[in-house]
Design an enzyme around this catalytic site. Structure first.
Site, PDB file in Angstrom:
ATOM      1  N   SER A 221     -25.438 -12.862   2.753  1.00 31.25           N
ATOM      2  CA  SER A 221     -26.467 -13.703   3.353  1.00 31.25           C
ATOM      3  C   SER A 221     -27.496 -14.138   2.305  1.00 31.25           C
ATOM      4  CB  SER A 221     -27.115 -12.966   4.532  1.00 31.25           C
ATOM      5  OG  SER A 221     -27.901 -13.817   5.327  1.00 31.25           O
ATOM      6  N   ASP A 317     -20.269 -19.028  11.482  1.00 30.57           N
ATOM      7  CA  ASP A 317     -21.230 -17.983  11.125  1.00 30.57           C
ATOM      8  C   ASP A 317     -22.327 -17.934  12.183  1.00 30.57           C
ATOM      9  OD1 ASP A 317     -23.815 -17.055   9.987  1.00 30.57           O
ATOM     10  OD2 ASP A 317     -22.642 -16.789   8.153  1.00 30.57           O
ATOM     11  N   HIS A 384     -21.120 -12.716  10.693  1.00 37.98           N
ATOM     12  CA  HIS A 384     -21.997 -13.017   9.562  1.00 37.98           C
ATOM     13  C   HIS A 384     -21.958 -11.832   8.610  1.00 37.98           C
ATOM     14  CE1 HIS A 384     -25.452 -14.752   7.445  1.00 37.98           C
ATOM     15  NE2 HIS A 384     -26.081 -13.597   7.530  1.00 37.98           N
TER      16      HIS A 384
END
Length: 441
Positions: A221, A317, A384
């Site tokens: 991320s 995502d 994610h």
């Protein structure tokens, strides 16, 4: 592996996150995006659903086991950071978790940077000072090394015996902020991402990174974005005969308008860019030709990266669906509420909009697909970050594309065994996917 086992293993390590569920009530743009998307993901893993239509690989059947002492790795604070002023948002020391390599991996390194969003206002940065994303006072003292950091060959066939590092993320700007931009009015917020990065590299070099024969810089991320920003710099720290590559896990954030045609993410990155003074950390050629904040988007970053990069990403995502495409502020009548919390609840019209977002991702990757040294694993799972957890990295029930797990695909790319650019089928068509369901609990 049963979902119940996944739930119990996840919850054992993140029970402290229960109190953070009030994130769903946030309304302001800076709160909805900045603070805790990654932490919510970890919590949601307790409620993942998946299906699997293939016989488990017998070689992987022993990959799930009780947590042992070798799986738990202590936090180390970066004490040399005080000398250079490399501190977290609250002024505390940054930290990392390190497990020494062995055998054939003794001179190989994998560095994985934690995710956790960004802060784009003084208010949201102050909030981060009270959790581990802004202060080492709140970091966990021990973490479970799984996925790409696992010390077990059955779970992590390529990197299990490498020197493995998890970098705690506490600067709020993907290790890219500069002290030049700190407010000097007594707020006591420290924007020291650049200095933290430099102090970490100094420390890891003293631990043996200077003797590395192979190295992989990765992150999840916001940490994946950091890996892209720092990729060529990391390459330049090591001799030319060292194999150096980078991996961004769920770090390819799109510059797309939301469902009401508002450029929410562009506004947000602009605020992050200004507040943390990111100009010096981004490529000068991009800064010269684009509006500077656009240079924080990976589509622009990868244009200037010379080092081989692997993009691990989901076309659906959930963080991007919930914060870029359908932020709460852009859905005042809750038309999208059920869909954004569980992708199986999306109606036909919503599905077509989600497919449009996937098409935007593939369009943004069009030039990268021509890069012979690049790798990709673009799934169609509602998830994610997939590299840090064994269940999605390499296990009997892990997501597969062309019958390859993520770990196998990354290994083929890193060691130049096969071309590794895999793109999944369009929508909810891969039975090996894990899909996060936020409606449980």
């Amino acid at each position: 592996m049963a979902v119940e086992n996944l739930a119990s293993n996840s919850m054992a390590n993140i029970s402290w996150l229960h109190g953070l569920l009030w994130w769903r009530n946030w309304g302001k743009r800076e709160w909805a995006i900045s603070a805790i998307g990654f932490a919510v993901f970890v919590f949601a893993l307790a409620f993942v659903s998946y299906s699997w239509n293939s016989d488990p690989d017998s070689n992987l059947s022993s990959s799930f086991h009780r947590i042992t002492a070798t799986d738990l790795v202590d936090l180390t604070l970066l004490h040399n950071a005080t000398r250079t002023g490399a501190v977290c948002l609250d002024g505390s020391l940054p930290g990392y978790h390190y497990q020494k390599g062995f055998g054939s991996g003794a001179n190989s390194w994998v560095l994985y940077i934690e995710g956790g969003g960004w802060c784009n206002t003084i208010e949201s940065c102050f909030w981060r000072r009270e959790i581990h994303l802004g202060s080492s006072k709140h970091m966990g003292h021990r973490v479970h090394f799984t996925g790409i950091l696992s010390p077990h060959q059955a779970q992590n066939p390529e990197f299990f015996n490498w020197n493995r590092v998890k970098v705690q993320y506490c600067d709020g700007a993907s290790l890219a902020g500069h002290p030049d931009n700190e407010l000097r009015n007594g707020t006591r917020l420290f924007f020291r991402g650049q200095l933290i990065w430099e102090a970490l590299m100094d420390k890891f070099f003293s631990l043996g990174l200077s003797k590395a024969k192979q190295a992989l810089l990765a992150g999840c991320s916001a940490g994946g974005l950091a890996a892209l920003i720092r990729c060529d710099e990391f390459r330049g720290l090591l001799p030319k005969n060292v194999t150096v590559k980078c991996l961004a896990d769920a770090g390819f954030f799109l510059d797309e308008k939301d469902v009401i045609e508002k450029p929410t993410m562009r506004y947000f990155f602009h605020d992050v860019f200004i507040l943390h003074g990111l100009r010096k950390s981004l490529h000068k050629d991009c800064i010269a030709r684009e509006e500077p904040a656009e240079c924080l988007f990976p589509k622009e970053i990868i244009k200037n990266i010379a080092t081989p990069v692997f993009l691990l990403h989901s076309a659906y995502d959930f963080w991007q669906i919930q914060n870029i495409l359908i932020p709460e502020g852009s859905d005042p009548y809750h038309y999208w509420q059920k869909c954004r919390l569980d992708i199986h609840n999306c109606n036909a019209t919503q599905v077509e909009i989600l497919k449009g977002y996937r098409r935007s991702l593939l369009k943004a990757l069009k030039e990268f697909q021509k890069n012979k040294e690049g790798g990709m694993f673009i799934s169609s799972c509602f998830i994610h970050c997939q590299a840090w957890m064994t269940e999605t990295w390499h296990a009997p029930t892990s997501p597969r594309i062309n019958n390859k797990t993520i770990a196998e695909s990354v290994g083929d790319w890193y060691f130049n065994r096969n071309a590794s650019k895999k793109i999944d089928c369009p929508f909810l068509c891969n039975p090996t996917c894990y899909h996060v369901n936020f409606t449980h609990g």
